[in-house]
Design an enzyme around this catalytic site. Sequence first.
Site, mmCIF file in Angstrom:
data_model
loop_
_atom_site.group_PDB
_atom_site.id
_atom_site.type_symbol
_atom_site.label_atom_id
_atom_site.label_comp_id
_atom_site.label_asym_id
_atom_site.label_seq_id
_atom_site.Cartn_x
_atom_site.Cartn_y
_atom_site.Cartn_z
ATOM 1 C CE LYS A 39 8.281 1.871 0.784
ATOM 2 N NZ LYS A 39 9.032 1.514 -0.529
ATOM 3 N N GLY A 44 -3.117 2.907 0.704
ATOM 4 C CA GLY A 44 -3.794 3.605 -0.219
ATOM 5 C C GLY A 44 -3.217 3.337 -1.351
ATOM 6 C CB CYS A 45 -0.007 2.910 -3.108
ATOM 7 S SG CYS A 45 0.652 4.571 -2.609
ATOM 8 C CB THR A 46 -2.464 -1.639 -2.284
ATOM 9 O OG1 THR A 46 -1.209 -2.028 -1.742
ATOM 10 C CG2 THR A 46 -3.208 -3.250 -2.585
ATOM 11 C CB ALA A 49 -2.391 -0.363 -7.918
#
Length: 154
Positions: A39, A44-46, A49
Amino acid sequence: MLQIGDQAPDFTLNTTSGEPFRLSDLRGQRNVVLYFYPKDDTPGCTAEACSFRDQYQDFQDLGAEVIGVSSDSEASHQKFTQKHRLPFPLLADAGGQVRKRYEVPRALLGLLPGRVTFVIDKQGLIQYVFNSMSRATDHVSTTKDVLKKLLADG
């Protein structure tokens, strides 16, 4: 889940600008780091990325394009891309059709979409698969090592 040596399934998804992205358009030209993440704008995704962003030039120098995929909308991807100045495309996989084709497993008792990275060579073959929800930034360093080997092998 798809394995090393499997042909990477082709797909077409929209980018943040609404333009269609077709995986097969890169065949014969560039290796691809295709990463599926749960998401936009979660911790974690930030981190993942931004780690890809910070090392993006290294990926370019290794002859690879980085592509992120989640089921978030184009608008969500656009905000995420702008907020974190991401130089690579994020693709909107509404309904998770591409995630299913790549057999990316769900995580955390099936509650979240999984975090899996594939390295796909110029011929469209999967050369590496990394599956870890908790080691988000490790996806970046391990894929760079695989790309270095692919480059050395010619």
